[in-house]
Enzyme design. Structure first.
Site: not given
Ligand code: NDP
Length: 454
Positions: A180, A443, A438, A102, A178, A201, A49, A52, A43-44, A184
């Site tokens: 990551y 800082e 600075h 890789y 809502g 939500r 990552c 993205k 995936t990365c 992003e």
């Molecule tokens: P996350 O778990 O971070 O977020 C999922 C989001 O979807 C939450 O806001 C959640 O809401 C919402 N959600 C889940 N189920 C439902 C539903 N049935 N209906 C409506 N909304 C829902 O997942 P992501 O897919 O964004 O990312 C997965 C993981 O990948 C991350 O947790 C992170 O560890 C990794 N990642 C890291 C990055 C980085 O390091 N920059 C970049 C991208 C991914 P609620 O909060 O209410 O549960």
């Protein structure tokens, strides 16, 4: 190492964790094969990552062009244009280059790469097509896959996987979630000129991050024109002519050119046959392992996103190194999950390490909170209305820094060093006695003198 098997180790999944484990183990003299059905780097490298971050760079260019005027550069608007296919093609070329790296890393270490879809026949046998391979140890490193909730019109909704290969950019987009990925991608789309709405939500996105950071980020993203709709969710999506009609839980609807879900990811274990062998899964569908990555079947281990530890490439890499050492090194090594720094590459970035204020309130006694909010120096002349936030959470009794959080340009770069200090147990007095660099934003982390709350 046993001669009774074809290999000492078979790794299923050539993502960050699997490749690191395979390479390190081969370098220790183990006979290793790695099986991959899709793409080297996981995936990365392919749909996470790396592409993205390249898209984030690409989407930020328009602000750099706008900001140039304050520094005397005249760039006529009519001379500025953006070509999405060029960005995607150049990104693809870079990903192919990394795929090649890789492959060479694995081959040079003596790892045998097997292309295909694996399933486990027994505790020591993996089958790919009509070929069976035996190994003393098998490691599952198959990662995760996006999940979209079931709803009418689900088939119209894209995941982050497809977003990396869109043939063209729509004029409007709806991003659902809502976390990551949602935050992003909303930034990427808005930066590239797409009218972007983010649907979440809950009351405020980025659950799990510090509340100040969440609030501050919402304000900054709104300033950039992203329409953040909280407290609603998507009920259905329907294709109507060239557009999608998105019905929301509050009775309103949105007409848009694209709907993307970033509603979480699940463990990717389809077809591996693990449960039949006695490998246990937890309630969220992740593989259950002990502290040494061993599943309920002693010869089968698992690491990375598939075990539900923080879904971060550097965590999977560290796990790969620990497991390799345990299997083929001195048999020692433990994962340390304390103080894992992380960044969200929204614009501006979020960088964070340690406890949020509310977590620290619950787990520690009296706290001192240091907070600084300011306009980055660059924008004093660019005129851009963008602000940065920095926050330190300190345990009053010990003076230990428990959490550091930032929203602002290069927050990820800045927090990496802070994470080292916190891992070493730095106190606020250590921060105070460190000389600043600075003039930088960083800082500010060593010059916050007065707590805003205690
Ligand atoms: P996350 O778990 O971070 O977020 C999922 C989001 O979807 C939450 O806001 C959640 O809401 C919402 N959600 C889940 N189920 C439902 C539903 N049935 N209906 C409506 N909304 C829902 O997942 P992501 O897919 O964004 O990312 C997965 C993981 O990948 C991350 O947790 C992170 O560890 C990794 N990642 C890291 C990055 C980085 O390091 N920059 C970049 C991208 C991914 P609620 O909060 O209410 O549960």
């Amino acid at each position: 190492m046993s001669e009774n098997f074809d290999y000492d180790l078979i790794v299923i999944g050539a993502g960050s964790g699997g490749v690191r484990l395979a390479r390190m183990s081969a370098q220790r003299g183990a006979r290793v094969a790695i099986i991959e059905s899709r793409y080297l780097g996981g995936t990365c490298v392919n749909v996470g990552c790396v592409p993205k971050k390249l898209f984030v760079y690409g989407s930020h260019v328009h602000e750099d062009i706008e900001d140039a005027a304050g520094y005397g550069w005249k760039i006529p608007k009519e001379d500025v244009s953006f070509d999405w296919p060029t960005l995607v093609a150049n990104k693809n070329a870079e990903i192919e280059r990394l795929n090649g790296i890789y492959q060479r890393l694995l081959e040079n270490a003596g790892v045998i790469i097997i292309e295909g879809t694996a399933s486990c026949r027994d505790a020591h046998t993996v089958v790919v097509g009509d070929q069976a391979y035996t190994a003393e140890n098998i490691t599952i490193a198959t990662g995760g896959w996006p999940v979209t909730p079931d709803l009418p019109g689900k088939e119209c909704i894209l995941s982050s996987n497809e977003m990396f290969y869109l043939p063209q950019l729509p004029r409007q987009a709806v991003v659902w979630g809502g976390g990551y990925i949602a935050v992003e991608f909303a930034g990427i789309l808005a930066g590239l000129g797409v009218e972007t709405t983010l649907i979440y939500r809950g009351d405020l996105f980025l659950r799990g991050f510090d509340d100040d950071v969440r609030q501050f980020t919402a304000t900054e993203l709104r300033k950039k024109g992203i329409d953040l709709k909280f407290g609603v969710t998507i009920e259905s999506v329907q294709l109507e002519g060239p557009h999608y009609q998105v019905e929301l839980s509050d009775g309103t609807s949105i007409t848009t050119g694209l709907v993307m879900a970033a509603t979480g990811r699940r463990a990717l274990i389809d077809g591996l046959g693990l449960e039949e062998l006695g490998v246990q899964l937890n309630a969220s569908g992740h593989i259950v392992v002990d502290d040494h990555f061993q599943t309920a079947v002693p010869s089968i281990s698992a690491l990375g996103d598939v075990i539900g530890t923080p879904q971060l490439t550097p965590v999977a890499l560290a796990q790969g190194m620990v497991l390799s050492r345990r299997l083929f090194g001195d048999g020692k090594g433990e994962m340390d999950y304390r103080c894992i720094p992380t960044a969200v590459f929204c614009q501006p970035n979020i960088g964070t390490v340690g406890l949020t204020e509310s977590e620290a309130c619950q787990s520690h006694g009296k706290l001192r909170i240091y907070r600084s909010e300011f306009k980055p120096m660059k924008h004093t002349m660019s005129g851009r209305d963008e602000r940065s936030l920095m926050k330190l959470i300190v345990e009053d009794e010990t003076d230990k820094v428990l959490g550091a959080h930032m929203v602002g340009p290069d927050a990820g770069e800045i927090l990496q060093g802070i994470a080292v200090a916190m891992k070493a147990g730095a106190t606020k007095a250590d921060f105070d006695s460190t000389i600043g660099i600075h003039p930088t934003s960083a800082e500010e982390f060593v010059t916050m003198r007065e707590p805003v709350a205690s």
